[in-house]
Write a protein that holds these residues in place. Structure first.
Motif, PDB file in Angstrom:
ATOM      1  N   ARG A 327     -42.445  22.476  27.711  1.00  0.00           N
ATOM      2  CA  ARG A 327     -42.591  22.328  26.253  1.00  0.00           C
ATOM      3  C   ARG A 327     -42.791  23.694  25.589  1.00  0.00           C
ATOM      4  N   VAL A 328     -43.510  24.573  26.253  1.00  0.00           N
ATOM      5  CA  VAL A 328     -43.676  25.914  25.690  1.00  0.00           C
ATOM      6  C   VAL A 328     -42.320  26.631  25.664  1.00  0.00           C
ATOM      7  N   ARG A 329     -41.542  26.471  26.719  1.00  0.00           N
ATOM      8  CA  ARG A 329     -40.194  27.072  26.717  1.00  0.00           C
ATOM      9  C   ARG A 329     -39.354  26.550  25.568  1.00  0.00           C
ATOM     10  N   LEU A 331     -40.398  25.337  22.733  1.00  0.00           N
ATOM     11  CA  LEU A 331     -40.896  25.923  21.482  1.00  0.00           C
ATOM     12  C   LEU A 331     -40.393  27.350  21.319  1.00  0.00           C
ATOM     13  N   GLU A 332     -40.395  28.088  22.404  1.00  0.00           N
ATOM     14  CA  GLU A 332     -39.943  29.473  22.334  1.00  0.00           C
ATOM     15  C   GLU A 332     -38.457  29.560  21.971  1.00  0.00           C
ATOM     16  N   GLY A 334     -36.673  27.292  20.305  1.00  0.00           N
ATOM     17  CA  GLY A 334     -36.468  26.851  18.920  1.00  0.00           C
ATOM     18  C   GLY A 334     -37.007  27.859  17.930  1.00  0.00           C
ATOM     19  N   HIS A 335     -38.072  28.562  18.368  1.00  0.00           N
ATOM     20  CA  HIS A 335     -38.832  29.368  17.432  1.00  0.00           C
ATOM     21  C   HIS A 335     -38.011  30.485  16.805  1.00  0.00           C
ATOM     22  N   PRO A 343     -38.238  31.932  30.886  1.00  0.00           N
ATOM     23  CA  PRO A 343     -39.140  33.061  31.082  1.00  0.00           C
ATOM     24  C   PRO A 343     -39.887  33.031  32.407  1.00  0.00           C
TER      25      PRO A 343
END
Lengths: 344, 344, 344
Positions: A327-329, A331-332, A334-335, A343
């Motif tokens: 989920r963090v990936r 977000l990154e 899309g961000h 990463p």
């Protein structure tokens, strides 16, 4: 009972103050009284230094003037100095030479050795001078025990093993039982692999109560000179441990793992099998070592404890940490639209 | 064999139903048959209550009418009541007074004590009345064992220790072996620090099979009254344990740690050294306690298990959790521009 | 000493090369010399195959031509074949029938049994033919030991237990000590629950040194046929273990847990109480099993170790993983406005 100047003559160090003061005992700063020699090994006990009723104190060079109203022995490592003084004050008692009438001895025994009641020594056992075999010990056929080694009561050493000189083995230890070796049939049935290696223990080794060291399967299990093993340690077949390695209580070491010299392994740590750990490695308490270590240093893998409710809330996420990272990936990505590589 | 009204007369509780029913045994609801007294201590066994063939049942007040076709004993804590009934049905056998001819006894022994075959008691050992020393036990010089204490076979107690009254020590336990104390020379060689403290155990303590309790280095290792220790526990030198603390199997407690009263420590938990744990703390199974605890409550630090493939996927992130947290911080900064503090 | 064709006649397999070669010993590829039979069980030892000085080698069918200059025995499972050859080369010695004069025997003993010095057998013990009771063992009243079972020195078996045929129990093991069962008074005082069940062990079971198996509270503790238990395992009251399950060293199993057949449990794993584990489950080393398992497979729950400084940095986040997950949720909500459900 020693005068301070006698101690310094035997053990070195610099005496500051009244050389004729007599000390009878070693003690902690807190418990020390008249006639006691205490020591300051760690600055966190500094508050106890001033309050102490000790007659004299062992101090490091940089602490020599922290106490001025009593005689001091100044030595580079006060804890090590304390250990040596404690040995002077508490000498190991000489063996009570002879074989107790309730022992069962089927081998020759040197006259200087002490064999306690209920001990059993099988054929071909070889004991060095001054060996002590405590009450109820058992030593299997052909095992050799070196000069000055002391077995506390109820130690078991199986056949064909070797223990060096000046070792101490505590009650309930079992040396040389069969390693855990089986081949599995398709049916699930296990076929025992005879364990025909030995346990070979060096000189100046101490082994704690109820510790177990299994004999090798084909080769030997080897404990190097000067190793110190605490209680309830389990060492599996074919393990090799290098000289002067110290292992705290409840550690388990699985088969064929090799540990270097001067390592320190914390309590309840575990090492899986077939690993290689280099010299001068420190393993923290409770750590599971699941891969070889090739660089000296401190290694840790335990879990912080929390109040149970906090633990439930936090640790539930461990079961889906991969999803959280994903989920963090996302977000990154899309961000800012640029970050399209994974990463990690 | 007891009538229900006899039980209630001795142990309290309220009898509902036929007072003349005779019970011969205690049993679980599931295994109970004719002549058995069962108990319901936990509502999760409620389905078994109706099916049970027990002749009578111990129930809590709020469960008294969940079974109406058989006599019941109503008591506030059915499990505790069951424990007391079970003691009535299974009294501890009296010692078989006397010294076995194959024991080696170098001290005075009260006529009421039982000394088994192969036991060895050194000079100056003091035993209270009705002490039982099992086969193959060893008691070192000067150790004192209180009235009514029972040692199972093959217990070792080193010299100079104290065990209180009415204790039970199970086979293979080792009390008073040397603590793990060494000072290190620059070379890596370890110098033994003589362990001159004792182990002092209170009254009504039970110690499990193959548990080890080391003697103190300078001061004593102390186990409080009413403590219950399971099997294969390791207690290092200078540990103090408060009254009525219960410790499950395979726990390790490192040196000088102090544990309060009425604590409960789960199986395979570990406590590092020099900690202080207050009264009424509960430690979950498998938890490593690496700092002192000052508030009562339940503490946990274990890892949830998963299918191996899931574990590999999820736990790989543990090695770089800090990087993941940093990435979240970066996202937060970028996201709305306001959040420029470190949130943790 | 066997000719290769004799081995194949007894144990099966296909002989390739000189049938008349004589082998005297089994050995690893690395240590093998003239007269030794080695084996290749794992392709990672392939480099050692070419270098080996073994006189003959056991190979799997797909490896039969990896070595062509020496005779080979081709068998589907070389490790299993090696185990059987090793048993041929190292037969179990026959019991030295008779009762040592320093044993204390209060029961009938078959003439074929061997009772070592210092052993004590209470009233009503029943031994099968060819049983070996090692030095200093204790067997409590009424316990039965099956034909061919061998107790190493210093094994303790309490009263009323059952051990099957052809078992091996290593030194220091304790079978049938009281389970850890207490009810708690409001005051915190513990009331002992008499442990009146037994330990019942099947046939062909091996039990390691200093392992402890507690008797049942009301029912029995049961170890199935063919189980293999390593050293220093703790098995609590009322545990049931299915046939052919293998358990590595230092495992703890809490009360009333049931484990299926053919499971494998890694070293230092722990199982909390009252669980049910199905057949064919594999638990990795160091894993705490805190819930029942209903599907076969491999389960893991350990922590990767790191250099201590890395561990400090990464594992600090474990204490606030919930907060980190919450922050990711917040980012997701704000990010595209659509995602208003809790994603986990």
């Amino acid at each position: 009972m020693f005068r301070l100047d006698e101690l310094v003559a035997r053990l070195g160090g610099v005496l500051v103050g009244d050389a004729g003061v007599v000390v009878r005992r070693v003690a902690t700063l807190e418990q020390a009284g008249e006639g006691d020699l205490a020591f300051l090994a760690n600055r966190k006990y500094l508050p106890q230094l001033q309050r102490s009723a000790a007659s004299a104190v062992i101090l490091a060079p940089d602490a020599r003037d922290l106490l001025v109203d009593r005689p001091r022995i100044v030595a580079p490592d006060p804890y090590l100095y304390f250990a040596r003084v404690a040995q002077l004050f508490n000498p190991v008692p000489a063996p009570q030479a002879g074989i107790h009438p309730l022992a069962a001895v089927a081998c020759a025994v040197p006259p200087s050795a002490e064999i306690g009641p209920g001990a059993s020594l099988e054929e071909g056992v070889e004991l060095g001078e001054d060996v002590v075999v405590g009450a109820g010990c058992h030593i299997g056929r052909g095992t050799r025990i070196g000069r000055g080694t002391r077995l506390a009561p109820r130690v078991t050493i199986y056949h064909g093993c070797v223990v060096g000189d000046d070792c101490i083995i505590h009650a309930g230890a079992v040396i040389g039982a069969d390693g855990f070796g089986f081949a599995r049939e398709k049916s699930g049935r296990w076929v025992k692999i005879p364990q025909v290696g030995r346990v070979v223990i060096g000189n100046d080794v101490e082994i704690g109560a109820n510790t177990t060291i299994d004999r090798g399967a084909l080769d030997d299990t080897v404990i190097g000179d000067g190793c110190k093993l605490d209680n309830q340690i389990q060492i599996a077949h074919n393990v090799h441990i290098g000289a002067c390695t110290a292992i705290a209580g409840c550690v388990g070491i699985a088969g064929s793992t090799r540990i270097g010299a001067r390592c320190m392994i914390g309590g309840q740590a575990g090492l899986i099998g077939h690993l290689s750990i280099c010299d001068d490695v420190v393993i923290s308490a409770g750590t599971l070592v699941s891969k070889s270590i090739t660089q000296p240093g401190v290694y840790t893998g335990s879990v912080p404890l929390q109040r149970h409710a906090d633990w439930v809330r936090n640790f539930s996420h461990l079961r889906r940490l991969d999803a959280l990272a994903e989920r963090v990936r996302t977000l990154e990505h899309g961000h800012d639209g640029r970050n399209d590589r994974k990463p990690d």
